[in-house]
Design a protein around this motif. Structure first.
Motif, PDB file in Angstrom:
ATOM      1  N   SER A 311       0.825  -1.216   0.000  1.00 59.02           N
ATOM      2  CA  SER A 311       0.000   0.000   0.000  1.00 59.02           C
ATOM      3  C   SER A 311       0.857   1.263   0.000  1.00 59.02           C
ATOM      4  O   SER A 311       0.397   2.327  -0.419  1.00 59.02           O
ATOM      5  N   LEU A 312       2.111   1.137   0.456  1.00 59.67           N
ATOM      6  CA  LEU A 312       3.039   2.272   0.468  1.00 59.67           C
ATOM      7  C   LEU A 312       3.840   2.377  -0.822  1.00 59.67           C
ATOM      8  O   LEU A 312       4.649   3.294  -0.987  1.00 59.67           O
ATOM      9  N   GLY A 313       3.644   1.417  -1.718  1.00 62.77           N
ATOM     10  CA  GLY A 313       4.335   1.466  -3.005  1.00 62.77           C
ATOM     11  C   GLY A 313       5.703   0.829  -2.993  1.00 62.77           C
ATOM     12  O   GLY A 313       6.533   1.144  -3.852  1.00 62.77           O
ATOM     13  N   THR A 314       5.952  -0.072  -2.059  1.00 58.84           N
ATOM     14  CA  THR A 314       7.246  -0.752  -2.024  1.00 58.84           C
ATOM     15  C   THR A 314       7.014  -2.241  -1.792  1.00 58.84           C
ATOM     16  O   THR A 314       5.910  -2.662  -1.418  1.00 58.84           O
ATOM     17  N   ALA A 315       8.050  -3.025  -2.023  1.00 59.26           N
ATOM     18  CA  ALA A 315       7.929  -4.478  -1.878  1.00 59.26           C
ATOM     19  C   ALA A 315       9.199  -5.028  -1.243  1.00 59.26           C
ATOM     20  O   ALA A 315      10.283  -4.901  -1.823  1.00 59.26           O
ATOM     21  N   PRO A 316       9.087  -5.645  -0.070  1.00 60.64           N
ATOM     22  CA  PRO A 316      10.274  -6.214   0.572  1.00 60.64           C
ATOM     23  C   PRO A 316      10.665  -7.538  -0.060  1.00 60.64           C
ATOM     24  O   PRO A 316       9.809  -8.274  -0.571  1.00 60.64           O
ATOM     25  N   SER A 317      11.952  -7.850  -0.031  1.00 61.84           N
ATOM     26  CA  SER A 317      12.380  -9.191  -0.404  1.00 61.84           C
ATOM     27  C   SER A 317      12.019 -10.129   0.731  1.00 61.84           C
ATOM     28  O   SER A 317      11.722  -9.700   1.855  1.00 61.84           O
ATOM     29  N   GLY A 343      12.890  -2.598   0.460  1.00 63.22           N
ATOM     30  CA  GLY A 343      12.424  -2.020  -0.795  1.00 63.22           C
ATOM     31  C   GLY A 343      13.329  -0.874  -1.193  1.00 63.22           C
ATOM     32  O   GLY A 343      14.551  -0.989  -1.146  1.00 63.22           O
ATOM     33  N   HIS A 344      12.732   0.256  -1.576  1.00 65.01           N
ATOM     34  CA  HIS A 344      13.541   1.433  -1.909  1.00 65.01           C
ATOM     35  C   HIS A 344      13.467   2.472  -0.785  1.00 65.01           C
ATOM     36  O   HIS A 344      13.342   3.674  -1.018  1.00 65.01           O
ATOM     37  N   GLY A 345      13.524   1.961   0.461  1.00 62.02           N
ATOM     38  CA  GLY A 345      13.508   2.855   1.609  1.00 62.02           C
ATOM     39  C   GLY A 345      13.972   2.145   2.864  1.00 62.02           C
ATOM     40  O   GLY A 345      14.629   1.102   2.800  1.00 62.02           O
ATOM     41  N   PHE A 346      13.616   2.687   4.013  1.00 64.00           N
ATOM     42  CA  PHE A 346      13.985   2.116   5.311  1.00 64.00           C
ATOM     43  C   PHE A 346      12.739   1.973   6.171  1.00 64.00           C
ATOM     44  O   PHE A 346      11.878   2.851   6.184  1.00 64.00           O
ATOM     45  N   VAL A 353       5.100   1.998  16.998  1.00 65.46           N
ATOM     46  CA  VAL A 353       4.690   1.542  15.669  1.00 65.46           C
ATOM     47  C   VAL A 353       5.902   1.442  14.751  1.00 65.46           C
ATOM     48  O   VAL A 353       6.991   1.930  15.058  1.00 65.46           O
ATOM     49  N   LEU A 354       5.678   0.799  13.604  1.00 63.97           N
ATOM     50  CA  LEU A 354       6.686   0.775  12.543  1.00 63.97           C
ATOM     51  C   LEU A 354       6.451   1.960  11.626  1.00 63.97           C
ATOM     52  O   LEU A 354       5.307   2.394  11.411  1.00 63.97           O
ATOM     53  N   ASP A 355       7.534   2.465  11.049  1.00 61.39           N
ATOM     54  CA  ASP A 355       7.431   3.583  10.108  1.00 61.39           C
ATOM     55  C   ASP A 355       8.336   3.273   8.918  1.00 61.39           C
ATOM     56  O   ASP A 355       9.442   2.757   9.091  1.00 61.39           O
ATOM     57  N   TRP A 356       7.858   3.555   7.728  1.00 64.16           N
ATOM     58  CA  TRP A 356       8.661   3.337   6.520  1.00 64.16           C
ATOM     59  C   TRP A 356       8.846   4.679   5.803  1.00 64.16           C
ATOM     60  O   TRP A 356       7.878   5.447   5.661  1.00 64.16           O
ATOM     61  N   SER A 357      10.056   4.961   5.359  1.00 66.02           N
ATOM     62  CA  SER A 357      10.321   6.205   4.625  1.00 66.02           C
ATOM     63  C   SER A 357      11.130   5.882   3.382  1.00 66.02           C
ATOM     64  O   SER A 357      12.014   5.004   3.391  1.00 66.02           O
TER      65      SER A 357
END
Length: 361
Positions: A311-317, A343-346, A353-357
């Motif tokens: 939903s955030l536009g990224t995909a983890p391996s 993905g292309h962030g951290f 909570v978890l946060d992705w940027s």
């Protein structure tokens, strides 16, 4: 630029003398008219100038012409009797990645002028980010270009975009996914319709072969452009198409149909997983709370996190996701930090909570 390409590598091709042009035309028109188009929304063809998008645009031109001259109406899906066809347009994306790009755009311009279809040529720079392949970068740039053109040139009004991918593209996607050890999202292959960046996309030709499309264009006397990189087997997809698929089709003549069924089963299973993820996301919140994630089984935790990242536009391996779950499990104190390249962030811990940027370019 190459025009009127040689016969395709697929062994299922038959001579054009055995093909009834009118029957194939009717089949293509039927695929488009029953694809679930919205009669109130303009239709846009993603037009590269290649055989697939050329056949798609030409079939639409014929369908629109029949409607104008004889009162023919689209049917199937949301198109009922008495419904007029919406406006027809085309977009060509100029990537600037090769010398032939200008000739591709010129070909598309001449084609659309001949048939009276409004065309917008959009010029983009498809630079790839760290960890992103040039092919993925070009595809992502195209989707962004389509959305930008609708907003910038056409007032942001809703449009539906038709893509020319066919049955052989679907099989290539499946084999490519298998070669990479993909999960259900990859094995589901290409959906008949989807939304991206607020734009609806439809693929009417997923049940017709590349050979049938090219044979029909030859009977119509219609040329197309051939991207010279399509013959370069250094690219895995090209190697599958040129070296692998001919042997598979020869050994298993029904492989298109059986593989498509497998992809459909995978897609149905993924829908169920998405429904479960939505329910779990109601529990975890978005961004997800660490304490709630810790109450889920490992598989459900992986499923809801994967859904959230998508939903955030990224995909983890798989490796990144497993490492994250492991750290979430061990995160029992306030001072426990989480920071993982994903993905292309951290992804990081931010309080409870978890946060992705996203990585800054």
């Amino acid at each position: 630029m190459t025009q009127n390409t040689p016969p395709p590598a697929s062994d299922d091709r038959v001579g054009t003398e055995n093909i009834d042009k009118n029957v194939v035309t009717a089949d293509l028109v039927e695929l488009i008219s029953s694809a679930g188009l919205n009669p109130e929304v303009p239709v846009v063809i993603a037009f590269s100038g290649g055989a697939d998008s050329t056949a798609l645009l030409l079939a639409c031109v014929k369908l629109w012409s029949l409607s104008a001259n004889n009162g023919t109406r689209l049917h199937g899906g949301s198109f009922g009797s008495g419904v007029k066809l919406p406006p027809l347009k085309a977009i060509h994306v100029h990537h600037g990645l090769q010398v032939a790009a200008d000739s591709f755009a010129n070909h598309c311009t001449l084609f659309c002028a001949r048939y009276g279809v409004p065309l917008h040529v959009d010029y983009i720079v498809a630079a790839h980010r760290a960890g992103e392949s040039p092919e993925d970068a070009a595809r992502n740039a195209r989707y962004k270009a389509f959305a930008d053109v609708i907003k910038r040139e056409w007032g942001g009004e809703p449009h539906q975009i038709l893509l020319g991918q066919h049955a052989d593209d679907q099989i290539e996607t499946l084999l490519l996914a298998l070669s990479r050890g993909a999960g259900l999202p990859g094995l589901s292959c290409m959906a008949p319709s989807f939304e991206r960046l607020g734009v609806k996309y439809i693929r009417p030709f997923l049940n017709i072969s590349a050979a049938s499309i090219k044979d029909w264009l030859r009977l119509e006397g219609q040329d197309w452009v051939e991207d010279p990189t399509n013959q370069d087997t250094q690219f895995t997809r090209n190697k599958i198409r040129l070296d692998v698929l001919p042997h598979i089709y020869k050994a298993f003549p029904s492989f298109r149909q059986t593989a498509a069924r497998s992809a459909k089963h995978a897609a149905q299973a993924q829908i169920l997983l998405n429904e479960l993820a939505l329910e779990d996301l109601k529990l975890t919140g978005s961004p997800p709370k660490l304490k709630v994630l810790q109450t889920l089984s490992e598989h459900r935790c992986a499923n809801v996190l994967r859904f959230w990242f998508t939903s955030l536009g990224t995909a983890p391996s798989n490796t990144q996701l497993q490492e994250l779950i492991s750290q979430v499990r061990r995160c029992k104190t306030r001072g426990h930090k989480i920071e993982i390249k994903l993905g292309h962030g951290f992804v990081r811990r931010s309080g409870d909570v978890l946060d992705w940027s996203e990585l800054l370019q």
